[in-house]
Design a protein around this motif. Structure first.
Motif, PDB file in Angstrom:
ATOM      1  N   ARG A   6       0.845  -1.190   0.000  1.00  0.00           N
ATOM      2  CA  ARG A   6       0.000   0.000   0.000  1.00  0.00           C
ATOM      3  C   ARG A   6       0.876   1.234   0.000  1.00  0.00           C
ATOM      4  O   ARG A   6       2.016   1.220   0.448  1.00  0.00           O
ATOM      5  CB  ARG A   6      -0.946   0.004   1.206  1.00  0.00           C
ATOM      6  CG  ARG A   6      -1.858  -1.217   1.247  1.00  0.00           C
ATOM      7  CD  ARG A   6      -3.204  -0.913   1.836  1.00  0.00           C
ATOM      8  NE  ARG A   6      -3.950   0.065   1.066  1.00  0.00           N
ATOM      9  CZ  ARG A   6      -5.277   0.068   1.023  1.00  0.00           C
ATOM     10  NH1 ARG A   6      -5.976  -0.849   1.650  1.00  0.00           N
ATOM     11  NH2 ARG A   6      -5.917   1.003   0.331  1.00  0.00           N
ATOM     12  N   ILE A   7       0.346   2.318  -0.516  1.00  0.00           N
ATOM     13  CA  ILE A   7       1.081   3.571  -0.628  1.00  0.00           C
ATOM     14  C   ILE A   7       1.000   4.321   0.692  1.00  0.00           C
ATOM     15  O   ILE A   7      -0.070   4.437   1.287  1.00  0.00           O
ATOM     16  CB  ILE A   7       0.502   4.419  -1.776  1.00  0.00           C
ATOM     17  CG1 ILE A   7       0.707   3.696  -3.110  1.00  0.00           C
ATOM     18  CG2 ILE A   7       1.135   5.797  -1.810  1.00  0.00           C
ATOM     19  CD1 ILE A   7      -0.077   4.312  -4.251  1.00  0.00           C
ATOM     20  N   GLU A   8       2.138   4.838   1.139  1.00  0.00           N
ATOM     21  CA  GLU A   8       2.153   5.627   2.366  1.00  0.00           C
ATOM     22  C   GLU A   8       1.597   7.019   2.085  1.00  0.00           C
ATOM     23  O   GLU A   8       1.974   7.668   1.107  1.00  0.00           O
ATOM     24  CB  GLU A   8       3.586   5.730   2.902  1.00  0.00           C
ATOM     25  CG  GLU A   8       3.692   6.375   4.268  1.00  0.00           C
ATOM     26  CD  GLU A   8       5.111   6.398   4.788  1.00  0.00           C
ATOM     27  OE1 GLU A   8       5.294   6.854   5.926  1.00  0.00           O
ATOM     28  OE2 GLU A   8       6.019   5.960   4.060  1.00  0.00           O
ATOM     29  N   ASN A   9       0.673   7.481   2.928  1.00  0.00           N
ATOM     30  CA  ASN A   9       0.035   8.797   2.796  1.00  0.00           C
ATOM     31  C   ASN A   9      -0.547   9.029   1.399  1.00  0.00           C
ATOM     32  O   ASN A   9      -0.207  10.007   0.721  1.00  0.00           O
ATOM     33  CB  ASN A   9       1.043   9.907   3.141  1.00  0.00           C
ATOM     34  CG  ASN A   9       1.571   9.800   4.540  1.00  0.00           C
ATOM     35  OD1 ASN A   9       0.824   9.502   5.468  1.00  0.00           O
ATOM     36  ND2 ASN A   9       2.868  10.035   4.704  1.00  0.00           N
ATOM     37  N   GLU A  71     -14.336   1.972   3.633  1.00  0.00           N
ATOM     38  CA  GLU A  71     -14.122   3.404   3.844  1.00  0.00           C
ATOM     39  C   GLU A  71     -13.292   3.991   2.710  1.00  0.00           C
ATOM     40  O   GLU A  71     -12.395   3.346   2.178  1.00  0.00           O
ATOM     41  CB  GLU A  71     -13.405   3.639   5.180  1.00  0.00           C
ATOM     42  CG  GLU A  71     -13.196   5.104   5.526  1.00  0.00           C
ATOM     43  CD  GLU A  71     -12.593   5.291   6.915  1.00  0.00           C
ATOM     44  OE1 GLU A  71     -13.362   5.239   7.897  1.00  0.00           O
ATOM     45  OE2 GLU A  71     -11.369   5.487   7.006  1.00  0.00           O
ATOM     46  N   ILE A  72     -13.601   5.236   2.368  1.00  0.00           N
ATOM     47  CA  ILE A  72     -12.852   5.991   1.372  1.00  0.00           C
ATOM     48  C   ILE A  72     -12.345   7.263   2.029  1.00  0.00           C
ATOM     49  O   ILE A  72     -13.086   7.957   2.725  1.00  0.00           O
ATOM     50  CB  ILE A  72     -13.734   6.346   0.166  1.00  0.00           C
ATOM     51  CG1 ILE A  72     -14.307   5.079  -0.470  1.00  0.00           C
ATOM     52  CG2 ILE A  72     -12.938   7.148  -0.868  1.00  0.00           C
ATOM     53  CD1 ILE A  72     -15.386   5.341  -1.497  1.00  0.00           C
ATOM     54  N   GLN A  73     -11.075   7.568   1.802  1.00  0.00           N
ATOM     55  CA  GLN A  73     -10.486   8.798   2.315  1.00  0.00           C
ATOM     56  C   GLN A  73      -9.846   9.576   1.174  1.00  0.00           C
ATOM     57  O   GLN A  73      -9.289   8.989   0.240  1.00  0.00           O
ATOM     58  CB  GLN A  73      -9.421   8.503   3.374  1.00  0.00           C
ATOM     59  CG  GLN A  73      -9.956   7.899   4.656  1.00  0.00           C
ATOM     60  CD  GLN A  73      -8.883   7.765   5.730  1.00  0.00           C
ATOM     61  OE1 GLN A  73      -7.703   8.024   5.488  1.00  0.00           O
ATOM     62  NE2 GLN A  73      -9.295   7.352   6.921  1.00  0.00           N
ATOM     63  N   VAL A  74      -9.943  10.899   1.244  1.00  0.00           N
ATOM     64  CA  VAL A  74      -9.238  11.791   0.340  1.00  0.00           C
ATOM     65  C   VAL A  74      -8.394  12.721   1.196  1.00  0.00           C
ATOM     66  O   VAL A  74      -8.926  13.420   2.065  1.00  0.00           O
ATOM     67  CB  VAL A  74     -10.200  12.584  -0.559  1.00  0.00           C
ATOM     68  CG1 VAL A  74      -9.461  13.675  -1.308  1.00  0.00           C
ATOM     69  CG2 VAL A  74     -10.894  11.652  -1.553  1.00  0.00           C
ATOM     70  N   ASP A  75      -7.098  12.696   0.974  1.00  0.00           N
ATOM     71  CA  ASP A  75      -6.142  13.504   1.752  1.00  0.00           C
ATOM     72  C   ASP A  75      -6.308  13.259   3.251  1.00  0.00           C
ATOM     73  O   ASP A  75      -6.267  14.185   4.060  1.00  0.00           O
ATOM     74  CB  ASP A  75      -6.318  14.982   1.424  1.00  0.00           C
ATOM     75  CG  ASP A  75      -5.102  15.810   1.828  1.00  0.00           C
ATOM     76  OD1 ASP A  75      -4.004  15.242   1.983  1.00  0.00           O
ATOM     77  OD2 ASP A  75      -5.255  17.040   1.997  1.00  0.00           O
ATOM     78  N   GLY A  76      -6.529  11.994   3.602  1.00  0.00           N
ATOM     79  CA  GLY A  76      -6.608  11.596   5.004  1.00  0.00           C
ATOM     80  C   GLY A  76      -7.947  11.829   5.670  1.00  0.00           C
ATOM     81  O   GLY A  76      -8.114  11.506   6.855  1.00  0.00           O
ATOM     82  N   LYS A  77      -8.922  12.365   4.942  1.00  0.00           N
ATOM     83  CA  LYS A  77     -10.232  12.645   5.531  1.00  0.00           C
ATOM     84  C   LYS A  77     -11.281  11.720   4.922  1.00  0.00           C
ATOM     85  O   LYS A  77     -11.331  11.528   3.705  1.00  0.00           O
ATOM     86  CB  LYS A  77     -10.621  14.110   5.295  1.00  0.00           C
ATOM     87  CG  LYS A  77      -9.653  15.100   5.936  1.00  0.00           C
ATOM     88  CD  LYS A  77     -10.014  16.528   5.579  1.00  0.00           C
ATOM     89  CE  LYS A  77      -9.001  17.507   6.158  1.00  0.00           C
ATOM     90  NZ  LYS A  77      -9.281  18.904   5.744  1.00  0.00           N
TER      91      LYS A  77
END
Length: 257
Positions: A6-9, A71-77
């Motif tokens: 998985r990609i970090e951040n 869950e889906i996150q965009v820019d950590g949110k």
């Protein structure tokens, strides 16, 4: 960087996402256990057979639909609703018919209360970037299909999103205009980098535009394979390496049900 596959951040993260719809007591599973990370400024293409669930994936990232599970996150949110951090361009661009090109492009900043001088300068920058200088006062019904899509792209960029979501934006265009728009979009992305998720069922378009191609299965869709596209930009449709990758992906693509 990647950790454990998985990609970090990541800018976009989809974890164990499932989506099903219920209608008249019947349940239709559209997305099945979907895991995807997208890096900042990466151009990812979702490619798969017709009606496999590509648009549903775009709507989930956009927040227009919510996942049944996962869950889906965009820019950590966590994504729970649409937001200005995600710009969306569909096949049929829903421009405001009563607004000029300038009015359409500046609409997002205007609705956020940005002063007229600032938003006009920003809108003009993107109108120029998509090659529509001189058409600022034109209305959508005075424009060709390709020009309307340029307005849609400029409008999405002008709102300064972190993520651009494009759902077969050139699907209704004739072949010549489509090739021209692919070239233009690639140039715009090179100059104004954003994280892009682009949906298509056109293999040439996928290989021409993508940093990475996500090959999807038939519905309920999941990831069948990933292809890193390491060809130099701008790409040639007749380059042997282009044609080889094109054929490799096609050979691995599910037939449309």
């Amino acid at each position: 960087m990647e950790q454990n596959g998985r990609i970090e951040n990541p800018m976009i993260s989809m974890k164990q996402v499932k989506k099903r719809f219920e209608s008249d007591g019947r349940v239709k599973e559209v997305v099945d256990t979907f895991n995807l990370d997208v890096k900042e400024n990466e151009f990812v293409v979702l490619f798969g057979p017709g009606q496999c669930g590509k648009t549903t994936l775009i709507n989930l990232i956009a927040g227009l639909e919510l996942p049944t599970e996962g869950e889906i996150q965009v820019d950590g949110k966590k994504v729970e609703a649409p937001g200005p951090d995600r710009g969306v361009v569909y096949q049929t661009t829903a421009l405001f018919p009563f607004c000029t090109v300038m009015g359409n492009v500046e609409f997002g900043p205007k609705s956020r209360g940005i002063d007229k001088k600032t938003r006009r300068e920003r809108a003009q920058y993107f109108i120029d970037l998509v090659g529509l200088q001189g058409f600022e006062k034109s209305f959508p019904n005075q424009l060709s299909g390709g020009m309307r899509q340029r307005v849609g792209i400029a409008r999405a960029y002008c709102n300064d999103p972190k993520v651009m979501l494009l759902d077969e934006p050139f699907g209704h265009l004739d072949a010549q205009t489509r090739y021209m728009m692919e070239e233009e979009l690639e140039k715009i992305w090179q100059k104004e980098k954003r994280t892009v998720v682009f949906v298509t069922n056109n293999i040439e378009e996928a290989v021409y535009l993508a940093d990475r191609i996500i090959l999807l299965t038939n519905c309920p869709t999941k990831i069948k394979a990933e292809y890193q596209v390491d060809l130099p930009r701008p790409r040639s449709y007749v380059d042997p390496a282009f044609l080889k990758l094109r054929q490799e992906i096609l050979d691995n693509t599910d037939e449309t049900l």
